[in-house]
Structure formats: C-alpha cells, structure tokens
Design an enzyme around this catalytic site. Structure first.
Site, PDB file in Angstrom:
ATOM      1  N   SER A 190       0.820  -1.217   0.000  1.00 49.12           N
ATOM      2  CA  SER A 190       0.000   0.000   0.000  1.00 49.12           C
ATOM      3  C   SER A 190       0.855   1.268   0.000  1.00 49.12           C
ATOM      4  O   SER A 190       0.356   2.354  -0.298  1.00 49.12           O
ATOM      5  CB  SER A 190      -0.930   0.007   1.219  1.00 49.12           C
ATOM      6  OG  SER A 190      -0.184   0.107   2.426  1.00 49.12           O
ATOM      7  N   LEU A 192       3.358   1.856  -2.046  1.00 44.16           N
ATOM      8  CA  LEU A 192       3.946   2.136  -3.350  1.00 44.16           C
ATOM      9  C   LEU A 192       3.142   3.122  -4.189  1.00 44.16           C
ATOM     10  O   LEU A 192       3.624   3.600  -5.216  1.00 44.16           O
ATOM     11  CB  LEU A 192       4.140   0.823  -4.123  1.00 44.16           C
ATOM     12  CG  LEU A 192       4.995  -0.227  -3.401  1.00 44.16           C
ATOM     13  CD1 LEU A 192       5.219  -1.439  -4.289  1.00 44.16           C
ATOM     14  CD2 LEU A 192       6.324   0.362  -2.952  1.00 44.16           C
ATOM     15  N   GLN A 193       1.927   3.431  -3.759  1.00 43.31           N
ATOM     16  CA  GLN A 193       1.116   4.434  -4.459  1.00 43.31           C
ATOM     17  C   GLN A 193       1.692   5.834  -4.321  1.00 43.31           C
ATOM     18  O   GLN A 193       1.399   6.724  -5.108  1.00 43.31           O
ATOM     19  CB  GLN A 193      -0.321   4.360  -3.912  1.00 43.31           C
ATOM     20  CG  GLN A 193      -1.234   5.521  -4.209  1.00 43.31           C
ATOM     21  CD  GLN A 193      -1.507   6.356  -2.953  1.00 43.31           C
ATOM     22  OE1 GLN A 193      -0.792   6.245  -1.949  1.00 43.31           O
ATOM     23  NE2 GLN A 193      -2.536   7.192  -3.014  1.00 43.31           N
ATOM     24  N   ARG A 194       2.579   6.038  -3.322  1.00 37.56           N
ATOM     25  CA  ARG A 194       3.076   7.396  -3.072  1.00 37.56           C
ATOM     26  C   ARG A 194       4.521   7.436  -2.570  1.00 37.56           C
ATOM     27  O   ARG A 194       5.168   8.483  -2.645  1.00 37.56           O
ATOM     28  CB  ARG A 194       2.182   8.105  -2.042  1.00 37.56           C
ATOM     29  CG  ARG A 194       2.192   7.434  -0.673  1.00 37.56           C
ATOM     30  CD  ARG A 194       1.017   7.803   0.190  1.00 37.56           C
ATOM     31  NE  ARG A 194       1.067   7.088   1.480  1.00 37.56           N
ATOM     32  CZ  ARG A 194       0.706   5.820   1.637  1.00 37.56           C
ATOM     33  NH1 ARG A 194       0.287   5.112   0.606  1.00 37.56           N
ATOM     34  NH2 ARG A 194       0.766   5.253   2.826  1.00 37.56           N
ATOM     35  N   ASN A 252       2.156  12.181  13.369  1.00 42.78           N
ATOM     36  CA  ASN A 252       1.373  12.248  14.608  1.00 42.78           C
ATOM     37  C   ASN A 252       1.827  13.438  15.452  1.00 42.78           C
ATOM     38  O   ASN A 252       2.990  13.850  15.399  1.00 42.78           O
ATOM     39  CB  ASN A 252       1.501  10.938  15.395  1.00 42.78           C
ATOM     40  CG  ASN A 252       2.910  10.694  15.877  1.00 42.78           C
ATOM     41  OD1 ASN A 252       3.303  11.170  16.949  1.00 42.78           O
ATOM     42  ND2 ASN A 252       3.701   9.965  15.088  1.00 42.78           N
ATOM     43  N   CYS A 295       4.062  27.491  18.844  1.00 40.09           N
ATOM     44  CA  CYS A 295       3.444  28.795  18.566  1.00 40.09           C
ATOM     45  C   CYS A 295       2.296  28.624  17.577  1.00 40.09           C
ATOM     46  O   CYS A 295       1.262  29.293  17.677  1.00 40.09           O
ATOM     47  CB  CYS A 295       4.468  29.768  17.979  1.00 40.09           C
ATOM     48  SG  CYS A 295       5.825  30.227  19.066  1.00 40.09           S
ATOM     49  N   CYS A 309      -3.570   9.720   7.374  1.00 37.29           N
ATOM     50  CA  CYS A 309      -3.712   9.347   5.970  1.00 37.29           C
ATOM     51  C   CYS A 309      -4.246   7.920   5.843  1.00 37.29           C
ATOM     52  O   CYS A 309      -4.959   7.597   4.899  1.00 37.29           O
ATOM     53  CB  CYS A 309      -2.366   9.472   5.249  1.00 37.29           C
ATOM     54  SG  CYS A 309      -1.777  11.171   5.105  1.00 37.29           S
TER      55      CYS A 309
END
Length: 395
Positions: A190, A192-194, A252, A295, A309
């Site tokens: 999963s 490898l799409q990005r 995170n 800040c 994601c």
C-alpha cells in the site's frame, strides 16, 4: 575609435576606484551593507578569491548580478585579476543596470595578494563531482561555495514514507553529504502508491534499508545513516544531535511536539510538512529566528479534525509535491539563499491548484520558545513531557 587600453582608461576616469587596503579594512571589520563582487571566470574564482566574495562572471553580469546583489542602492565593490574587467563591470552596472554605488578595486586580486592579504581557497571538486553538480555551479546563489556547503551538510529525515521519499531522493541528487533516515516500518504494497523511494521487489524490507538503496542508486557518495527505530523521548536527543537541518515527515502530534522541544533546545531548524487527502502544508521552524511548532499549534486539534492518511487517504502525488518543497527549503537553509518559510505557513490545495500563505508569529508566552534552551525539559538530562498523554488529554 579608441584602442582597448584607451577605452579602459576612459572608463576608469568615469568610475570610482578603491584601494585594496580600504577593502581589506572593510572585510576585516566584519561589517555588512556592501557586496564584494568577483567578476572573473569560474576557474579563476575557484583557485582563490577574496573572503566573503560573491561570484558573477563578467560575461554573465547582466543576467545574474541581481541575484548576487539584489539591493541596487547598496555599496558594491567589484574586482577581477588586475582591475580592468571590474572597471568595465562597474561601468555597466552604473550606466545600464541601475546600480547607484559601484566601485572597482584597483589592481584586482593580484595587488591584493601582493599586499599579503588573505584569500580563500575553496574546496576543489573532482572531475566527476564537477560534472554531476554542473548545473548547481552555474547558479550564483549556489555555485562552488554553496555546493561545498551541501556536500559538507548533515540532514536528518524523520520518516522514509510519502514525504521522506521524494525529499531523500532530491537531497541525495543535490549532493547532501550525510542523510540520516529514521523509520521503524517495513515496505508494504500500500506504500507504493506514493512512497517513491521504495519498489515492488523491496516489499517487506525495512524502509531505512530500502531508502538507502534508492539514495545510493542516485548518488553513491552520500553517507546514509540509518535509525530503524521509533523516535521517542528516550532517544531523540542522541539521534538528532549534530544534524544541520531536520526534515519532519512524521504523521502524529505527540512526535511533532517532542521534536519541537528537542530542536528548540538544540537550536536546529526543522522543515515541516503534512499532508491529507488533497491538502498539504509546509513551514520552517528555525528556533529563535521565528515561531516554533507550539506557537502554531499550542494544543493538538481534536482527533476528528486531524485524521491520519491511513484513515482518510491521500492523493498519491501530493507527498511528492510537498516533499520537493521540503527539499527546496533544506537547500536554501544549507546554502543560505533566498527567503525560507520562517514565520510563514504555506497551504496547498491540489484540487484547486492553489497556494495560500499565512503569517505565523512567535508567541511571547509560548511554553517552549519563550524560554532559555537549557530550560526546555523536565530536568538537566533532557527528559521531556509525556506528549502521548498530553495529546490524549487535549483530544
């Protein structure tokens, strides 16, 4: 028609020449407000040049000088080998390029050396390096000095996933000397799409190992330091110490708050990006030069407003866009060029193909960057708060 020597003489009568002693005193004083412009050829500049000089060859003056000397009202002192080319350059800048205060150094670097003044001898590149980085060497804002800085720099990538992949590949291509990679995950189908640093034949391999292969395939000279671990309060100070810039690709809030504490304490700039769906955001947090992460986000948003994601999905090419912007900001920080995104938050909407920039100011009451660096921890050993608990309570 006057001869070449006569033309030079006439031009020198129309411009101001400055003695090398005055230039030496100016350089030695460490003052600013002036630009020392070397107009010789590339090979001459690389052999030796005046300390602090910027380089624009005389033949490229019209097209490049504004990048080296953007303030046309500032004092510019041009020099060459003997003072002739710099006189021509000064005349062109004054009469054709709109500069107000340009002088030529008498006798050029030859007289400078004869007086016994110090010169800088840049680090030389091998023929292979000169060919590899040839396009960088042509850019005045980078050139040999900037490329040398890149080759001597140490950049730490937090994550070898969607954002870390393109950033790693382009920083390797740019010639960053040391790339640290922190990731405790393995390559999954999963991804490898990005996550373009990985490939189908490396599924199941630790991402730090896969990233190293991709980096070395692009530039075998890069020193890759792998940390196959999860960043936490017990190891963060040891891992990030000694790096010049940190690229934040974590997903995170607890880790980002922890990273902020540690980098403000150590005064290391962070190029931070985040992605979700079709939206991305980017900023540079340079401790005490601008706002820090706390800040911008004093407390984490509720979980429903900041899903992962993995829960909500992400456009496959989006981390490529944001990762390349991160790589660009890293290069700017290392070479000292341009205007990094310090105190600015860049928002990217891929569906609308639009960028929005927001100003972010330092919070004078920030619980982190309003304090002295030595105070940013629970004790002198650098132990930080439990941000997992903090974020859970805030959510």
């Amino acid at each position: 028609m006057p001869s070449g020597a006569e033309l030079i003489r006439q031009i020198k009568e129309q411009i101001t020449e400055v003695d090398p002693r005055e230039v030496h005193d100016l350089v030695s004083s460490g003052g600013n407000g002036y630009v020392l412009l070397d107009v010789r050829e590339q090979h001459e500049f690389e052999e030796a040049h005046l300390p602090g000089a910027v380089h624009v060859p005389r033949g490229h003056l019209e097209s490049r000088v504004e990048g080296a000397a953007p303030d046309k009202s500032a004092r510019v002192i041009a020099y060459c080998a003997s003072g002739n080319r710099s006189a021509l350059a000064a005349n062109t800048m004054l009469k054709e390029l709109g500069y107000d205060n340009v002088e030529s150094m008498t006798g050029g670097i030859t007289l400078w050396k004869d007086r016994g003044y110090e010169v800088e001898v840049p680090k030389s590149l091998s023929p292979e390096q000169r060919e590899r980085y040839s396009r960088h060497l042509l850019i005045p804002e980078i050139g040999l000095e900037g490329q040398t800085k890149l080759m001597e720099s140490k950049v730490l990538l937090l994550g070898a996933g969607g954002l870390g992949s393109p950033t790693a590949l382009y920083l390797a291509a740019a010639g960053v000397g040391t790339l640290g990679v922190v990731d405790n995950d393995v390559v999954d189908l999963s991804n490898l799409q990005r996550q373009v640093a990985h490939s189908n034949d490396r599924i199941g391999m630790p991402k730090v190992d896969s990233a190293e292969i991709a980096i070395k395939e692009i530039n075998p000279e890069v020193n890759v330091v792998k940390y196959q671990t999860r960043l936490d309060a017990s190891n963060i100070m040891e891992i990030i110490s000694g790096y010049d810039v940190i690229v934040d690709g974590v997903d995170n809030f607890p880790t980002r708050y922890l990273l902020n504490d540690a980098t403000v304490r150590l005064q290391i700039p962070v190029v931070s990006a985040s992605i979700l769906g079709f939206d991305g955001q980017l900023s540079v947090f340079k401790p005490y030069d601008g706002p820090c992460y706390r800040c911008l986000y004093p407390t984490p948003p509720p979980a429903e407003l900041a899903p992962s994601c993995g829960a909500n999905g992400v456009l496959g090419v989006l981390p490529g866009t944001m990762g390349l912007l991160q790589a660009t900001e890293v290069v700017k920080l290392v070479v000292g060029a341009g205007d990094p995104l310090i105190g600015r938050l860049l928002l990217y909407d891929a569906l609308a193909a639009s960028f929005t920039e927001l100003k972010v100011r330092r919070d004078p009451d920030c619980p982190i960057c309003s304090r002295d660096p030595s105070e940013i921890s629970d004790d002198e050993m650098g132990v930080f708060p439990d941000y997992e608990l903090f974020c859970a309570a805030s959510g």
